[in-house]
Scaffold this motif. Structure first.
Motif, PDB file in Angstrom:
ATOM      1  N   VAL A   1       0.839  -1.202   0.000  1.00 30.82           N
ATOM      2  CA  VAL A   1       0.000   0.000   0.000  1.00 30.82           C
ATOM      3  C   VAL A   1       0.872   1.248   0.000  1.00 30.82           C
ATOM      4  CG1 VAL A   1      -1.705   1.309   1.328  1.00 30.82           C
ATOM      5  CG2 VAL A   1      -1.914  -1.171   1.140  1.00 30.82           C
ATOM      6  N   LEU A   2       1.952   1.213   0.776  1.00 32.96           N
ATOM      7  CA  LEU A   2       2.859   2.354   0.847  1.00 32.96           C
ATOM      8  C   LEU A   2       3.539   2.600  -0.499  1.00 32.96           C
ATOM      9  CD1 LEU A   2       4.208   4.489   2.659  1.00 32.96           C
ATOM     10  CD2 LEU A   2       5.923   2.765   3.264  1.00 32.96           C
ATOM     11  N   LYS A   3       4.026   1.542  -1.135  1.00 36.58           N
ATOM     12  CA  LYS A   3       4.688   1.688  -2.431  1.00 36.58           C
ATOM     13  C   LYS A   3       3.708   2.194  -3.487  1.00 36.58           C
ATOM     14  CE  LYS A   3       8.637   0.050  -0.955  1.00 36.58           C
ATOM     15  NZ  LYS A   3       9.833   0.929  -0.821  1.00 36.58           N
ATOM     16  N   SER A   4       2.490   1.682  -3.448  1.00 35.83           N
ATOM     17  CA  SER A   4       1.482   2.128  -4.407  1.00 35.83           C
ATOM     18  C   SER A   4       1.167   3.603  -4.226  1.00 35.83           C
ATOM     19  CB  SER A   4       0.216   1.289  -4.242  1.00 35.83           C
ATOM     20  OG  SER A   4      -0.811   1.750  -5.083  1.00 35.83           O
ATOM     21  N   LEU A   5       1.113   4.054  -2.983  1.00 31.17           N
ATOM     22  CA  LEU A   5       0.842   5.467  -2.709  1.00 31.17           C
ATOM     23  C   LEU A   5       1.968   6.348  -3.237  1.00 31.17           C
ATOM     24  CD1 LEU A   5      -0.779   7.726  -1.287  1.00 31.17           C
ATOM     25  CD2 LEU A   5       0.494   7.164   0.800  1.00 31.17           C
TER      26      LEU A   5
ATOM     27  N   THR B   1      -1.538  11.210  -9.837  1.00 35.27           N
ATOM     28  CA  THR B   1      -2.702  12.077  -9.722  1.00 35.27           C
ATOM     29  C   THR B   1      -3.720  11.433  -8.815  1.00 35.27           C
ATOM     30  OG1 THR B   1      -3.726  11.051 -11.651  1.00 35.27           O
ATOM     31  CG2 THR B   1      -2.371  13.012 -12.021  1.00 35.27           C
ATOM     32  N   VAL B   2      -4.364  12.250  -8.021  1.00 36.42           N
ATOM     33  CA  VAL B   2      -5.397  11.788  -7.101  1.00 36.42           C
ATOM     34  C   VAL B   2      -6.596  12.707  -7.225  1.00 36.42           C
ATOM     35  CG1 VAL B   2      -5.985  11.332  -4.704  1.00 36.42           C
ATOM     36  CG2 VAL B   2      -3.662  10.925  -5.505  1.00 36.42           C
ATOM     37  N   GLY B   3      -7.765  12.134  -7.389  1.00 37.16           N
ATOM     38  CA  GLY B   3      -8.975  12.941  -7.469  1.00 37.16           C
ATOM     39  C   GLY B   3      -9.305  13.571  -6.139  1.00 37.16           C
ATOM     40  N   SER B   4     -10.166  14.529  -6.151  1.00 44.13           N
ATOM     41  CA  SER B   4     -10.552  15.206  -4.920  1.00 44.13           C
ATOM     42  C   SER B   4     -11.408  14.284  -4.062  1.00 44.13           C
ATOM     43  CB  SER B   4     -11.346  16.476  -5.247  1.00 44.13           C
ATOM     44  OG  SER B   4     -12.511  16.144  -5.955  1.00 44.13           O
ATOM     45  N   ILE B   5     -11.151  14.306  -2.775  1.00 40.71           N
ATOM     46  CA  ILE B   5     -11.914  13.482  -1.839  1.00 40.71           C
ATOM     47  C   ILE B   5     -12.304  14.328  -0.637  1.00 40.71           C
ATOM     48  CG2 ILE B   5     -10.678  11.391  -2.490  1.00 40.71           C
ATOM     49  CD1 ILE B   5      -9.123  11.667   0.124  1.00 40.71           C
TER      50      ILE B   5
ATOM     51  N   LEU C   1       2.802  14.566  -1.976  1.00 41.23           N
ATOM     52  CA  LEU C   1       1.606  14.029  -1.344  1.00 41.23           C
ATOM     53  C   LEU C   1       1.089  14.977  -0.272  1.00 41.23           C
ATOM     54  CD1 LEU C   1       2.763  10.323  -0.899  1.00 41.23           C
ATOM     55  CD2 LEU C   1       1.063  11.145  -2.528  1.00 41.23           C
ATOM     56  N   THR C   2      -0.205  15.190  -0.278  1.00 40.06           N
ATOM     57  CA  THR C   2      -0.841  15.986   0.765  1.00 40.06           C
ATOM     58  C   THR C   2      -1.370  15.058   1.850  1.00 40.06           C
ATOM     59  OG1 THR C   2      -3.011  15.888  -0.286  1.00 40.06           O
ATOM     60  CG2 THR C   2      -1.524  17.677  -0.967  1.00 40.06           C
ATOM     61  N   ASP C   3      -1.770  15.643   2.973  1.00 39.10           N
ATOM     62  CA  ASP C   3      -2.352  14.846   4.049  1.00 39.10           C
ATOM     63  C   ASP C   3      -3.605  14.117   3.580  1.00 39.10           C
ATOM     64  OD1 ASP C   3      -0.354  15.674   5.664  1.00 39.10           O
ATOM     65  OD2 ASP C   3      -1.578  16.954   6.961  1.00 39.10           O
ATOM     66  N   VAL C   4      -4.364  14.768   2.705  1.00 34.59           N
ATOM     67  CA  VAL C   4      -5.586  14.153   2.191  1.00 34.59           C
ATOM     68  C   VAL C   4      -5.255  12.886   1.411  1.00 34.59           C
ATOM     69  CG1 VAL C   4      -7.575  14.487   0.689  1.00 34.59           C
ATOM     70  CG2 VAL C   4      -6.752  16.379   2.107  1.00 34.59           C
ATOM     71  N   GLU C   5      -4.239  12.954   0.575  1.00 32.48           N
ATOM     72  CA  GLU C   5      -3.851  11.799  -0.232  1.00 32.48           C
ATOM     73  C   GLU C   5      -3.272  10.685   0.635  1.00 32.48           C
ATOM     74  OE1 GLU C   5      -2.621  14.471  -4.156  1.00 32.48           O
ATOM     75  OE2 GLU C   5      -1.127  13.883  -2.669  1.00 32.48           O
TER      76      GLU C   5
END
Length: 611
Positions: free
Chosen positions: A317-321, A326-330, A370-374
């Protein structure tokens, strides 16, 4: 098993103790004149109460296990001819499907509440019959025992089946695993005890304890079995142990590794105490049965959570992150949304810091990618899992049982995060690679998010003091040393080891006795002492050694430090024991010294002669 009242237990436990209190009230209403005879009657009654409590624990645990490991409604026991097809189907399904989260049932929570309620009711019963007072009566007014009567002393052995290592699968497939359980049998082949089954591992951990009462040396066979789909269960390996009162007469806990007759080994912890026919002993056994049942049931709760926790907080999971671009808004509050409804406390806006981070916990640099949200979004499945189950646990578990389950689940989260950062302690160099600075920062952000989730602004299931326990502080220290140079780590490790060895040595105490569990007061005192001993043994030296396992050319240093720790600790313990023996023998030595003769009286002065 339907919950009744605020405490969340069912009527069965109330009915059981009402039936047990009936003869107690009958004996008390007789107002027996002979206190000694009355105390003997209560002793016999306490033996019956102990057996009834033990049987209730066994029955409830069996029903609990059936709920926690349910079979499908359309399950049919396969015929022997099609067993291999069924096994192949299971293996195929396991490879295709993702791990499914377990959903806890209210009935399972009620059963755990029943065990917890039984401990309180038993403590009330202990006070009702004035057990300590009756023990004093028995000790001071008992008639003399006739000589030359061999009543056959009995001894109570506590055998804890801990772990096994290096088991070999019976299947030739390199990826084959075992579904193992352990049985203990006597010389005639009668089964004395059986553990639960641990699935899909070659290094199972059971951590289950059993009481065995013997009056002479008894050989028992330790069998590690692989649960079969049909027919007889296969035997993985065997070992043999002699429960000899002379060997375990020091009343200490002995850690015994046994090599199996096939391959691998198993660890048992064995201790012994004399079995006595008295009130405190029987109540102690009843309390021990309840506590073990409670621990086993809480452990099953955690075992059901652990696979999903490990899947959600893992290196893949860490490597994938780290690889995503790009990450959509959540919605930032998605993971905390249900906690607000569950505990009735708003957690604030997304920019609000729930708990101020200590200086040592702040990131060494700002992660630009990476942001805290991501970062939080990566473990949202874990938050969803807790949301789905916390509602049931919060509704149906009593306050004390809920505290136990959630505290243990937090402990498991800390263990998983620790295993994500560093390998276990060993003198062999680890194949585990250290994380990058960015990955380390992400892991500690996960730790903060999970801590805030369990704290929930003071309305969560675990108090802040319990969340930021010693284990939590040990994990924070990993961050401090993680990027140190290898030579600096070695120097710091030696300094810490020397400091810890200069401290007062810990003396190995006798194994926990039944008498230390005869009521809730003695149990709490024992737990407090254990916690104080654990806090004294805190050292970052072990953390540094675990970090060094991921560095090259450090195996010799680690082996040297481990050997030095073992030998020096053994010397300190031996010295402490010798000093303790001398201290205990001083009164005897003083008694052998001849008494100092009394000073003779001064003779009276004769009267002066008359002139």
């Amino acid at each position: 098993f339907q919950a009744e009242g605020e405490e969340g237990h069912s009527s069965s436990i109330v009915d059981l103790f009402d039936s047990l209190r009936s003869p107690i009230q009958f004996l008390q209403d007789l107002e027996w004149i002979d206190e000694y005879q009355e105390a003997r009657f209560f002793t016999s009654l306490s033996k019956t109460i102990s057996k009834a409590i033990n049987q209730y624990c066994t029955t409830v645990e069996e029903m609990f296990m059936a709920e926690m490991f349910p079979r499908p409604a359309d399950f049919l026991q396969p015929q022997k001819s099609s067993a291999w097809l069924e096994k192949a189907k299971q293996l195929t399904d396991r490879g295709e499907k993702k791990l499914e989260a377990f959903t806890f049932q209210p009935e399972s929570c009620v059963k755990l509440n029943n065990i917890e309620a039984a401990r309180r009711l038993l403590d009330s019963m202990y006070a009702q019959i004035e057990a300590d007072k009756k023990m004093d009566i028995l000790e001071h007014t008992a008639p003399p025992v006739p000589e030359k009567i061999d009543r056959g002393d009995r001894f109570l052995f506590t055998v804890k089946v801990a772990i096994a290592e290096g088991l070999v699968p019976l299947d030739t497939s390199p990826s084959a695993k075992l579904d193992t359980f352990v049985t203990l049998s006597d010389e005639q082949g009668n089964r004395l005890a059986k553990t639960r089954t641990i699935y899909e591992t070659l290094n199972p951990r059971w951590d289950e304890s059993f009481d065995l009462s013997v009056e002479k040396p008894l050989w028992i066979m330790i069998s590690v079995r692989d649960r079969a789909l049909v027919g007889k269960h296969d035997t993985v390996g065997r070992a043999y142990l002699c429960l000899d009162p002379k060997r375990f007469g020091d009343f200490m806990t002995h850690e015994l590794w046994f090599d199996l007759d096939s391959q691998g080994r198993i660890l048992l912890r064995v201790s012994m105490e004399g079995e006595k026919d008295d009130l405190q002993f029987y109540f102690g056994r009843a309390f021990r049965s309840l506590k073990r049942a409670e621990n086993d049931m809480v452990r099953i709760f955690i075992d059901k959570m652990t696979p999903f926790i490990r899947q959600s907080i893992s290196r893949p999971v860490l490597k994938s992150l780290m690889k995503q671009n790009t990450v959509g808004s959540i919605d930032y509050n998605k993971a905390f949304g249900n906690v607000t409804a569950l505990f009735g406390s708003a957690l604030g806006s997304k920019d609000e810091v729930q708990i101020p981070l200590p200086q040592s916990e702040k990131p060494r640099f700002k992660s630009e990618g990476l942001t805290d949200v991501e970062i939080e979004q990566a473990i949202v499945p874990l938050f969803d899992f807790f949301d789905a189950n916390l509602s049931t646990l919060n509704t149906y578990l009593s306050e004390s049982t809920k505290d136990m389950v959630m505290s243990r689940s937090w402990k498991e989260i800390l263990n998983v995060i620790e295993g994500l950062l560093i390998p276990p302690l060993s003198e062999v160099q680890s194949e585990m690679k250290p994380l990058t600075d960015k990955e380390v920062d992400v892991v500690f952000k996960w730790l903060k998010f999970l801590r805030d989730y369990f704290y929930a602004g003071g309305e969560g299931p675990v108090a802040l003091e319990a969340l930021q326990n010693q284990k939590y502080r040990d994990i924070l220290s990993i961050r401090l040393y993680y990027d140190w140079h290898t030579d600096a780590l070695m120097e710091e490790c030696v300094r810490m080891m020397q400091h810890s060895l200069r401290a007062a040595p810990s003396i190995k105490k006798r194994a926990k006795s039944v008498y230390q569990q005869r009521n809730l007061g003695t149990i709490k005192n024992r737990k407090k002492e254990k916690q104080q001993e654990k806090e004294k043994d805190v050292s970052n030296g072990e953390t540094i050694l675990r970090i060094l396992r991921m560095r090259v050319n450090t195996s010799d240093f680690i082996a040297q430090q481990l050997q030095a720790m073992t030998s020096l600790q053994a010397e300190r313990e031996a010295h402490a024991k010798e000093m303790e023996k001398r201290k205990l023998s001083r009164p005897r030595q003083q008694a052998q010294i001849p008494p100092i003769p009394e000073i003779p009286e001064v003779p009276s002065v004769p009267p002066l002669p008359l002139k």
